[in-house]
Design an enzyme around this catalytic site. Structure first.
Site, mmCIF file in Angstrom:
data_model
loop_
_atom_site.group_PDB
_atom_site.id
_atom_site.type_symbol
_atom_site.label_atom_id
_atom_site.label_comp_id
_atom_site.label_asym_id
_atom_site.label_seq_id
_atom_site.Cartn_x
_atom_site.Cartn_y
_atom_site.Cartn_z
ATOM 1 N N HIS A 115 0.822 -1.217 0.000
ATOM 2 C CA HIS A 115 0.000 0.000 0.000
ATOM 3 C C HIS A 115 0.851 1.260 0.000
ATOM 4 C CE1 HIS A 115 -2.059 -3.308 2.172
ATOM 5 N NE2 HIS A 115 -2.996 -3.047 1.296
HETATM 6 S S1 FES Z 1 1.637 -0.504 3.394
HETATM 7 FE FE1 FES Z 1 0.088 -1.951 3.769
HETATM 8 S S2 FES Z 1 1.167 -3.695 4.423
HETATM 9 FE FE2 FES Z 1 2.723 -2.205 4.117
#
Ligand code: FES
Length: 199
Positions: free
Chosen positions: A158
């Site tokens: 993410h």
């Molecule tokens: S940014 Fe979501 S698991 Fe690392």
């Protein structure tokens, strides 16, 4: 370490293996797993791992398994260390105050987040949903990173980013810095992960 040495568990373990093999002459023929045999004391404790860090060159990372988790040992260059204080305004928790000793033991609650400035020791698991971030040690503009990137880690899941002290940047999904596991140095070249002098 170049960027292509990074992704995925299998690749990571290949790196670890090659680094372990590079340790002094007496260790060259020793299989990878034997380089990380727990110490007698660790066996008694059931969880600690002793690591020879003498083969890690400046700018390189060694990955060690501890309690089923990847622990990264990064040997930072003087240039990389010099960038850390400058990044504070961009970080969510620059002084590592969040999470208490579970995230950052007191002895690592400093600018470098380490016992020895040169060596970063962190659990390589993102504090958001548990992906393993990728090494992005090369500074400068590149996909998914800001143009003024100084080197660190990118979580591909993410987009959370961490500096070379494992500190998370602001406004990212990951709430906390990467965890610094309990650790201590037995000598200049021997690191014990899982125990600390304060324990
Ligand atoms: S940014 Fe979501 S698991 Fe690392």
């Amino acid at each position: 370490m170049s960027e292509q040495k990074i992704d995925g568990g299998k690749r990571t373990w290949l790196i670890a293996s090659s680094c372990a093999g590079a340790v002094g002459a007496g260790f060259v023929a020793v299989p990878f797993v034997k380089s990380f045999l727990p110490s007698e004391r660790a066996r008694a404790a059931g969880a600690s791992v002793e690591v020879d860090i003498s083969g890690i060159k400046p700018g390189e990372k060694l990955t060690v398994e501890w309690r089923g988790k990847p622990v990264w040992v990064v040997r930072r260059t003087p240039e990389q260390l010099a960038e850390l204080p400058k990044l504070d305004p961009q970080l969510a928790d620059p002084k590592s105050k969040r999470g208490g000793d579970e995230v950052t033991p007191e002895y690592a609650r400093n600018e470098n987040r380490s016992v020895k400035p040169e060596y970063l020791v962190v659990v390589g698991i993102c504090s958001h949903l548990g992906c393993s971030p990728s090494d992005k040690f090369v500074p400068g503009a590149q996909p998914s990173l800001p143009d003024d990137w100084k080197g660190g880690f990118l979580c591909p899941c993410h987009g959370s980013t961490f500096d070379l002290a494992g500190r998370v940047f602001k406004d990212k999904p990951a709430p906390d810095n990467l965890e610094v596991p309990p650790h201590m140095y037995l000598s200049d070249s021997r690191l014990l992960i899982g125990e600390s002098k304060q324990a």
